[in-house]
Scaffold this motif. Structure first.
Motif: not given
Length: 228
Positions: A182-183, A185-190, A193-194
């Motif tokens: 999650v962090y 692949l989606l670091s810019k939006i994570a 919400w995680p």
């Protein structure tokens, strides 16, 4: 995801200190510091507990209740050990909430816990059961004079620490890998919400796996302590 920090040689072999060792040390220091604080605070314990005293007494009562509910009359003999590994495993499982890599996501940690339980099972077996009873159980379901079932029962005994350690390791590791993906692949939006995923993978799943490990340990040990 386990990184070597530094190494040293012992008896000609290179031994590495990894991030898992450091995380275990941090958790141990936290628990040791907490135990000293509890000891100091409980010296001034009151009949009507306050905030911190109330939390500590609640923890002790809940752990005592869990052990007593499974082990019955044998609970006082192992309540300290079960409580210790319960708190250690729980802290290890939820350490991801504080930026650490859970030590229980390293098979070296969970295997050591499984081997401790395995040793405790057979120590209690030797202490509380007669050699004849041990032999009969190992030959079961066939009679003791026909030990054809002995190899299968030996394999089942060896499987206990492996199954205990793999169950805890795999569940904690899967949560660690999922959060890393999650962090990664989606670091810019994570950003916020995680947190919901952390609550499930670290807190909820970590508490469940702690309970399962300790419950199985108590069940296995209690079976060997029953003399009748």
């Amino acid at each position: 995801m386990i990184h070597g920090l530094f190494s040293y040689k012992i008896f000609g072999h290179e031994v590495w200190i990894t991030t898992s060792h450091v995380c275990i040390l941090i958790i141990m220091l936290i628990l040791i510091a907490f135990s000293f604080i509890v000891k100091y605070k409980m010296k001034a314990a009151t009949e009507v507990p306050g905030g911190f005293q109330n939390v500590v007494e609640l923890m002790v009562e809940k752990l005592d209740g869990v052990v007593d509910g499974v082990m019955g009359k044998n609970a006082p003999k192992l309540v300290n050990y079960i409580s210790t590994i319960f708190i250690f495993i729980l802290m290890s499982n939820i350490s991801g909430l504080f930026g650490l890599r859970p030590p229980t996501a390293d098979y070296g940690t969970t295997l050591a816990l499984g081997l401790i339980t395995f040793s405790l099972i057979h120590i209690c077996q030797i202490k509380y059961q007669k050699p004849k009873k041990i032999w009969e159980d190992m030959c079961s379901p066939l009679p003791p004079w026909l030990p054809l079932w002995l190899p299968i029962n030996i394999i089942s005994e060896i499987a206990v620490p492996i199954s205990l350690s793999l169950r805890l390791f795999a569940n904690v590791l899967s949560g660690t890998v999922m959060m890393a993906l999650v962090y990664g692949l989606l670091s810019k939006i994570a950003i916020v919400w995680p947190a919901a995923l952390h609550v499930y993978f670290d807190l909820f799943s970590g508490a469940i796996q702690t309970y399962v490990f300790c419950m199985l340990t108590m069940t296995y040990v209690n079976q060997q302590m029953e003399t009748e």
